[in-house]
Design a protein around this motif. Sequence first.
Motif, short mmCIF file in Angstrom:
data_model
loop_
_atom_site.label_atom_id
_atom_site.label_comp_id
_atom_site.label_asym_id
_atom_site.label_seq_id
_atom_site.Cartn_x
_atom_site.Cartn_y
_atom_site.Cartn_z
N VAL A 72 33.13 49.07 55.56
CA VAL A 72 32.73 50.30 54.88
C VAL A 72 31.78 49.99 53.73
N ASN A 73 32.12 48.96 52.96
CA ASN A 73 31.26 48.58 51.84
C ASN A 73 29.89 48.11 52.31
N GLU A 74 29.87 47.41 53.43
CA GLU A 74 28.62 46.82 53.92
C GLU A 74 27.73 47.84 54.61
N ASN A 75 28.33 48.78 55.34
CA ASN A 75 27.54 49.64 56.23
C ASN A 75 27.52 51.12 55.87
N PHE A 76 28.49 51.60 55.09
CA PHE A 76 28.60 53.06 54.94
C PHE A 76 28.57 53.55 53.50
N ASN A 77 28.91 52.71 52.54
CA ASN A 77 28.86 53.09 51.13
C ASN A 77 29.62 54.39 50.86
N LEU A 78 30.91 54.39 51.21
CA LEU A 78 31.77 55.56 51.01
C LEU A 78 32.95 55.20 50.12
N PRO A 79 33.46 56.15 49.36
CA PRO A 79 34.68 55.88 48.57
C PRO A 79 35.89 55.78 49.49
N PHE A 80 36.82 54.88 49.13
CA PHE A 80 38.05 54.76 49.93
C PHE A 80 39.23 54.35 49.06
N ILE A 81 40.39 54.70 49.56
CA ILE A 81 41.68 54.36 48.94
C ILE A 81 42.42 53.43 49.88
N PHE A 82 43.11 52.45 49.32
CA PHE A 82 44.04 51.65 50.11
C PHE A 82 45.42 52.29 50.05
N LEU A 83 46.00 52.50 51.23
CA LEU A 83 47.35 53.02 51.36
C LEU A 83 48.26 51.85 51.75
N THR A 84 49.33 51.64 51.00
CA THR A 84 50.18 50.49 51.29
C THR A 84 51.59 50.68 50.77
N SER A 85 52.53 50.03 51.44
CA SER A 85 53.90 49.94 50.93
C SER A 85 54.15 48.57 50.33
N HIS A 86 53.13 47.70 50.40
CA HIS A 86 53.24 46.34 49.91
C HIS A 86 52.58 46.23 48.54
N ALA A 87 53.40 46.13 47.53
CA ALA A 87 52.87 46.07 46.16
C ALA A 87 52.97 44.65 45.59
N ASP A 88 53.20 43.65 46.45
CA ASP A 88 53.33 42.28 45.95
C ASP A 88 51.97 41.76 45.50
N GLN A 89 51.97 40.74 44.67
CA GLN A 89 50.76 40.24 44.04
C GLN A 89 49.77 39.68 45.06
N GLN A 90 50.27 38.98 46.09
CA GLN A 90 49.39 38.38 47.08
C GLN A 90 48.58 39.45 47.83
N THR A 91 49.27 40.51 48.28
CA THR A 91 48.59 41.60 48.97
C THR A 91 47.59 42.28 48.05
N PHE A 92 48.02 42.49 46.81
CA PHE A 92 47.13 43.14 45.84
C PHE A 92 45.87 42.31 45.61
N ASP A 93 46.04 40.99 45.48
CA ASP A 93 44.89 40.11 45.23
C ASP A 93 43.91 40.13 46.40
N GLN A 94 44.43 40.16 47.63
CA GLN A 94 43.56 40.21 48.81
C GLN A 94 42.83 41.54 48.89
N ALA A 95 43.58 42.61 48.62
CA ALA A 95 42.97 43.95 48.69
C ALA A 95 41.93 44.15 47.59
N LYS A 96 42.16 43.58 46.45
CA LYS A 96 41.27 43.76 45.30
C LYS A 96 39.86 43.25 45.60
N LEU A 97 39.75 42.22 46.44
CA LEU A 97 38.45 41.64 46.77
C LEU A 97 37.56 42.63 47.53
N ALA A 98 38.19 43.60 48.21
CA ALA A 98 37.43 44.61 48.95
C ALA A 98 36.96 45.76 48.05
N LYS A 99 37.34 45.71 46.80
CA LYS A 99 36.91 46.69 45.79
C LYS A 99 37.24 48.14 46.16
N PRO A 100 38.53 48.42 46.41
CA PRO A 100 38.89 49.82 46.67
C PRO A 100 38.68 50.65 45.40
#
Length: 250
Positions: A72-100
């Motif tokens: 989405v970041n590379e091709n569409f330039n749209l706002p997005f939200i990450f939906l998750t039940s996983h609030a652990d630090q590792q998941t958060f750190d991986q998701a953060k790199l995608a700049k939600p």
Amino acid sequence: MNNQINILIVEDEILLAQDLQLRLESNNDYKTTVVQSYGEAIKVLFTTKMDFLIIDITLKGEKTGIDLANSVNENFNLPFIFLTSHADQQTFDQAKLAKPHAYLLKPFNDRMISMSIDLAISNFNSALMEEDSEAEEQTSPTNKNSPDSLFIKHDNKFKKVAISDIIYLEADSNYTIIHTQEMDYTYAIVLKKIQEKINHSNFLRIHRSYIINTNYVTAFENNAVTLNEDHQLPVSRQHKDEMYRRFQMI
């Protein structure tokens, strides 16, 4: 005229996706489409005009929600939200790199959904406004998804306003008044920043305080232009020649 915000929900738990869809569509500002995988989401994005995404981080299959976010970041330039039940630090750190632009944690309620969407659109708009002119010049010629609408905050929520519906923009100190066919919006951003955001060939600066949509010009004279028969605006001397070049005269 349809100013609903088109939201793509990417969630492989179908009951949860349907619950989210029902909650969103109870608000007439939103129209939703539900898919369950990376591949389905990409197909929709290439064939249907979407404004916003809600993406589950842990989709089933080889491609995750993080992979989709990167596309989405590379091709569409749209706002997005990450939906998750996983609030652990590792998941958060991986998701953060995608700049939600925001997060929505399961389980959610209507207020959480609304706040997350508003925060995401606000963060997305702010990021676009902060891009410098050089970056915009490099990306805009090749951007296949140049925005055809703006998200404008009105009555404590964001409304989608089609750029083609904007008649003219008016500077008012550090604010910009966006005059549309439907109504006027006052936005807390200077006119120059709005001009950079729109960046469409139909818009022409005629005065330090006014930018017009040339599609609405119905008449012009030496130092004034008329829009939609009822809006007459001044044309400054330094912008007059450019205005005359835009229109064929006999």
